[in-house]
Design a protein around this motif. Structure first.
Motif, short mmCIF file in Angstrom:
data_model
loop_
_atom_site.label_atom_id
_atom_site.label_comp_id
_atom_site.label_asym_id
_atom_site.label_seq_id
_atom_site.Cartn_x
_atom_site.Cartn_y
_atom_site.Cartn_z
N LEU A 233 40.59 -47.46 38.15
CA LEU A 233 41.75 -48.35 38.13
C LEU A 233 41.58 -49.46 37.10
CD1 LEU A 233 44.44 -49.38 39.39
CD2 LEU A 233 43.03 -50.70 41.00
N VAL A 234 40.40 -50.06 37.05
CA VAL A 234 40.15 -51.14 36.10
C VAL A 234 40.21 -50.61 34.67
CG1 VAL A 234 38.43 -52.80 35.29
CG2 VAL A 234 38.84 -52.54 37.74
N SER A 235 39.65 -49.44 34.42
CA SER A 235 39.72 -48.85 33.07
C SER A 235 41.16 -48.60 32.65
CB SER A 235 38.93 -47.54 33.04
OG SER A 235 37.55 -47.77 33.23
N TRP A 236 41.96 -48.09 33.58
CA TRP A 236 43.39 -47.90 33.29
C TRP A 236 44.05 -49.24 32.98
CZ3 TRP A 236 47.29 -50.03 36.39
CH2 TRP A 236 48.60 -49.71 36.00
N TYR A 237 43.79 -50.26 33.78
CA TYR A 237 44.38 -51.58 33.58
C TYR A 237 44.02 -52.13 32.20
CZ TYR A 237 45.28 -56.56 34.22
OH TYR A 237 45.72 -57.85 34.07
N GLU A 238 42.78 -51.96 31.80
CA GLU A 238 42.32 -52.54 30.54
C GLU A 238 42.92 -51.83 29.32
OE1 GLU A 238 38.09 -52.37 31.01
OE2 GLU A 238 38.01 -54.33 32.03
N ARG A 239 43.47 -50.65 29.51
CA ARG A 239 44.14 -49.96 28.40
C ARG A 239 45.51 -50.55 28.11
NH1 ARG A 239 41.96 -45.29 30.92
NH2 ARG A 239 43.98 -44.67 31.77
N ASP A 240 46.00 -51.40 29.00
CA ASP A 240 47.28 -52.10 28.79
C ASP A 240 48.44 -51.12 28.59
OD1 ASP A 240 48.94 -54.27 28.60
OD2 ASP A 240 48.37 -54.83 26.56
N GLU A 241 48.46 -50.08 29.40
CA GLU A 241 49.52 -49.07 29.37
C GLU A 241 50.21 -49.02 30.73
OE1 GLU A 241 47.40 -45.53 28.50
OE2 GLU A 241 46.98 -46.04 26.41
N GLU A 242 51.48 -48.63 30.73
CA GLU A 242 52.23 -48.38 31.97
C GLU A 242 52.30 -49.61 32.86
OE1 GLU A 242 51.21 -43.65 32.54
OE2 GLU A 242 49.89 -45.11 33.50
N ARG A 243 52.16 -50.78 32.27
CA ARG A 243 52.24 -52.03 33.04
C ARG A 243 52.70 -53.15 32.14
NH1 ARG A 243 48.39 -55.72 31.62
NH2 ARG A 243 46.39 -55.01 30.77
N GLU A 244 53.04 -54.28 32.75
CA GLU A 244 53.36 -55.47 31.97
C GLU A 244 52.15 -55.92 31.17
OE1 GLU A 244 56.53 -58.28 34.30
OE2 GLU A 244 54.47 -58.31 35.04
N GLY A 245 52.39 -56.41 29.98
CA GLY A 245 51.38 -57.17 29.28
C GLY A 245 51.32 -58.58 29.84
N VAL A 246 50.26 -59.29 29.52
CA VAL A 246 50.09 -60.65 30.04
C VAL A 246 51.24 -61.55 29.60
CG1 VAL A 246 48.64 -62.72 29.86
CG2 VAL A 246 47.60 -60.49 30.30
N ALA A 247 51.64 -61.48 28.32
CA ALA A 247 52.74 -62.33 27.84
C ALA A 247 54.04 -61.99 28.55
CB ALA A 247 52.90 -62.17 26.33
N GLU A 248 54.31 -60.70 28.75
CA GLU A 248 55.52 -60.29 29.46
C GLU A 248 55.53 -60.83 30.88
OE1 GLU A 248 57.79 -56.09 30.72
OE2 GLU A 248 55.83 -56.05 29.73
N CYS A 249 54.38 -60.75 31.55
CA CYS A 249 54.26 -61.28 32.91
C CYS A 249 54.52 -62.78 32.95
CB CYS A 249 52.88 -60.96 33.46
SG CYS A 249 52.50 -61.72 35.06
#
Length: 212
Positions: free
Chosen positions: A74-90
């Motif tokens: 899960l953490v590896s997926w999160y760190e790829r910054d795909e399929e989720r909001e980016g930090v700036a978008e959030c």
């Protein structure tokens, strides 16, 4: 997985009342959301969302449960910054929501805002008191990039905070103590605005900040 925004003017920091824990003030920001196309990936991790009660603001939050053996994936997926909001978008979304919640929607400047990452904190895994699971959290702390738009927003927010029931300015000492001079509670995660570790347990009886 959350993003926190450090809004600072000299030695003072601006916090906003926590929507889900009204006695506490915390940094602007909140939980990063996943996109609909992430469901297949999250299902492969056996991810299930945590139910914290009704509220559309929690839909698609990256806050939930996975078997411990799947945490690294899960953490590896999160760190790829795909399929989720980016930090700036959030942060843009959270600023929009939070300023409207405190009736300061007129201060929005939208996509003109830019952000600089200050630090990323991996917290845990730990056993929080009173719950039967391990907890792991990621916080990304950001500053506003200094522009004419961001300077204007910071000035306006600090001006609006004077006497505002849902905005609070605090010093670093108040953040570390967990209590403002007027008696207001300061969320434990506010310490991440200052340093890469907490100095006291999280707020509440089960060591979990719902949003900010």
């Amino acid at each position: 997985m959350s993003a926190l925004l450090r809004i600072q003017d000299g030695g003072r920091f601006l916090l906003v009342r926590n929507l889900h824990r009204r006695e506490t003030f915390a940094p602007f920001g909140g939980v990063i959301k996943y996109h609909s196309d992430a469901m297949r990936t999250l299902d492969s991790f056996q991810f299930r969302s945590q139910d914290l009660g009704p509220g559309p603001d929690m839909a698609n939050d990256l806050r939930g449960f996975v078997p411990r053996r799947n945490l690294a994936s899960l953490v590896s997926w999160y760190e790829r910054d795909e399929e989720r909001e980016g930090v700036a978008e959030c942060l843009r979304r959270e600023l929009d929501e939070e300023l409207r919640e405190v009736n300061e929607g007129g201060l929005l400047v939208g996509h003109e805002l830019q952000f600089r990452v200050v630090r990323t904190i991996d917290e845990g895994p730990i056993y929080p008191p009173g719950v039967p699971y391990l907890q792991f959290r990621i916080f990304t702390v950001c500053d506003l990039v200094v522009t004419e738009a961001s300077r204007g927003l910071v000035r306006a927010l600090f001006a609006a905070s004077s006497g505002h029931p849902d905005l609070l300015t605090v010093s670093s000492d108040e953040i570390l103590s967990g209590r403002a001079t007027d008696g207001s509670g300061v969320a434990a995660t506010s310490a991440y605005l200052l340093r890469p570790r907490r100095v006291r347990p999280a707020d509440g009886h089960h060591d979990l900040d719902p949003d900010r």
